[in-house]
Design a protein around this motif. Structure first.
Motif, short mmCIF file in Angstrom:
data_model
loop_
_atom_site.label_atom_id
_atom_site.label_comp_id
_atom_site.label_asym_id
_atom_site.label_seq_id
_atom_site.Cartn_x
_atom_site.Cartn_y
_atom_site.Cartn_z
N MET A 92 35.25 22.44 51.08
CA MET A 92 36.10 23.55 50.64
C MET A 92 36.32 23.41 49.13
O MET A 92 36.47 22.31 48.62
N THR A 93 36.37 24.54 48.48
CA THR A 93 36.54 24.58 47.03
C THR A 93 37.82 25.31 46.68
O THR A 93 38.19 26.28 47.34
N LYS A 94 38.49 24.83 45.64
CA LYS A 94 39.70 25.48 45.15
C LYS A 94 39.32 26.48 44.05
O LYS A 94 38.45 26.20 43.22
N TYR A 95 39.99 27.63 44.07
CA TYR A 95 39.76 28.69 43.09
C TYR A 95 41.07 29.12 42.47
O TYR A 95 42.09 29.20 43.15
N LEU A 96 41.01 29.43 41.18
CA LEU A 96 42.15 29.97 40.46
C LEU A 96 41.93 31.47 40.32
O LEU A 96 40.91 31.91 39.79
N ILE A 97 42.89 32.25 40.80
CA ILE A 97 42.88 33.70 40.67
C ILE A 97 44.06 34.03 39.75
O ILE A 97 45.19 33.64 40.04
N SER A 98 43.80 34.74 38.64
CA SER A 98 44.87 34.94 37.67
C SER A 98 44.72 36.24 36.90
O SER A 98 43.65 36.85 36.89
N PHE A 99 45.82 36.62 36.25
CA PHE A 99 45.82 37.76 35.34
C PHE A 99 46.79 37.48 34.21
O PHE A 99 47.77 36.77 34.40
N PRO A 100 46.52 38.01 33.01
CA PRO A 100 47.41 37.76 31.88
C PRO A 100 48.69 38.60 31.97
O PRO A 100 48.70 39.66 32.58
N GLY A 101 49.73 38.13 31.33
CA GLY A 101 51.01 38.83 31.32
C GLY A 101 51.22 39.59 30.03
O GLY A 101 50.28 39.96 29.34
N LYS A 102 52.49 39.77 29.70
CA LYS A 102 52.90 40.44 28.46
C LYS A 102 52.21 41.78 28.26
O LYS A 102 51.72 42.09 27.18
N GLY A 103 52.14 42.59 29.32
CA GLY A 103 51.58 43.92 29.20
C GLY A 103 50.08 43.97 28.99
O GLY A 103 49.53 45.02 28.67
N GLN A 104 49.37 42.85 29.17
CA GLN A 104 47.93 42.82 28.94
C GLN A 104 47.14 43.33 30.14
O GLN A 104 46.02 43.78 29.98
N ALA A 105 47.69 43.24 31.33
CA ALA A 105 46.94 43.65 32.52
C ALA A 105 47.80 44.52 33.44
O ALA A 105 47.41 45.60 33.82
N MET A 106 48.96 44.04 33.79
CA MET A 106 49.82 44.73 34.73
C MET A 106 50.78 45.63 33.96
O MET A 106 51.70 45.16 33.32
N ASN A 107 50.51 46.93 34.00
CA ASN A 107 51.36 47.90 33.32
C ASN A 107 51.98 48.81 34.37
O ASN A 107 51.35 49.75 34.84
N LEU A 108 53.21 48.51 34.75
CA LEU A 108 53.88 49.20 35.85
C LEU A 108 55.14 49.91 35.38
O LEU A 108 55.80 49.45 34.44
N THR A 109 55.47 50.96 36.08
CA THR A 109 56.76 51.60 35.84
C THR A 109 57.83 50.82 36.61
O THR A 109 57.51 50.00 37.48
N GLU A 110 59.08 51.09 36.30
CA GLU A 110 60.17 50.43 37.02
C GLU A 110 60.12 50.75 38.51
O GLU A 110 60.47 49.90 39.34
N GLU A 111 59.67 51.95 38.85
CA GLU A 111 59.58 52.34 40.26
C GLU A 111 58.45 51.61 40.97
O GLU A 111 58.55 51.30 42.16
N GLU A 112 57.35 51.36 40.27
CA GLU A 112 56.20 50.70 40.88
C GLU A 112 56.42 49.20 41.09
O GLU A 112 55.87 48.62 42.03
N PHE A 113 57.21 48.58 40.22
CA PHE A 113 57.34 47.12 40.24
C PHE A 113 57.76 46.57 41.61
O PHE A 113 57.10 45.65 42.12
N PRO A 114 58.82 47.07 42.26
CA PRO A 114 59.19 46.48 43.55
C PRO A 114 58.13 46.68 44.63
O PRO A 114 57.98 45.84 45.52
N ILE A 115 57.36 47.76 44.53
CA ILE A 115 56.29 48.00 45.49
C ILE A 115 55.19 46.96 45.31
O ILE A 115 54.69 46.36 46.27
N VAL A 116 54.82 46.71 44.05
CA VAL A 116 53.79 45.72 43.75
C VAL A 116 54.25 44.32 44.15
O VAL A 116 53.47 43.54 44.71
N VAL A 117 55.51 44.01 43.91
CA VAL A 117 56.04 42.70 44.33
C VAL A 117 55.90 42.54 45.84
O VAL A 117 55.40 41.52 46.33
N ALA A 118 56.31 43.54 46.60
CA ALA A 118 56.22 43.46 48.06
C ALA A 118 54.78 43.34 48.53
O ALA A 118 54.47 42.51 49.41
N GLU A 119 53.88 44.14 47.95
CA GLU A 119 52.48 44.10 48.38
C GLU A 119 51.81 42.78 48.00
O GLU A 119 51.02 42.23 48.77
N SER A 120 52.12 42.27 46.81
CA SER A 120 51.51 41.00 46.40
C SER A 120 52.05 39.84 47.25
O SER A 120 51.30 38.94 47.64
N HIS A 121 53.33 39.88 47.58
CA HIS A 121 53.89 38.85 48.46
C HIS A 121 53.26 38.92 49.85
O HIS A 121 53.05 37.89 50.49
#
Length: 114
Positions: A1-30
């Motif tokens: 078995m191999t370990k993999y790192l899955i990642s994305f940059p912060g500070k508005g570089q990748a995830m650009n969400l509205t305040e309304e979208e944020f809780p939905i994305v949190v729930a779906e990612s969890h």
């Protein structure tokens, strides 16, 4: 078995969400993380605390505010352990869909002492 790192940059570089979208994305990612845990492939994950400055610790134990050039690490990451790269790509796709942004996938080298 191999370990993999899955990642994305912060500070508005990748995830650009509205305040309304944020809780939905949190729930779906969890939900994807819970799925990975149930599948037995989840190792570790989280987000970098961007409000806490990194330090560079020297061999003598001293710490300073300079960091390596180009190593400004932000955003979120997940480490999974799966049998194939294809499976790692499938999980990265699930995380990308939940987070609404592309994910980088990197493979950890095998080290029997780790």
């Amino acid at each position: 078995m191999t370990k993999y790192l899955i990642s994305f940059p912060g500070k508005g570089q990748a995830m650009n969400l509205t305040e309304e979208e944020f809780p939905i994305v949190v729930a779906e990612s969890h939900a994807v993380i819970e799925e990975a845990k149930a599948a037995g492939v989840y190792v570790f994950g989280g987000g970098i605390a961007e409000d806490v400055a990194p330090v560079l610790v020297q061999a003598d134990g001293s710490a300073g505010t300079d960091i390596y050039p180009g190593s400004d690490i932000t955003g979120g990451f997940t480490v999974l352990e799966v049998p194939t790269r294809a499976e790692a790509e499938q999980w990265a796709g699930k995380i990308a869909a939940a987070c609404r942004c592309a994910q980088e996938l990197r493979e950890f080298m095998y080290d029997p002492a780790s």
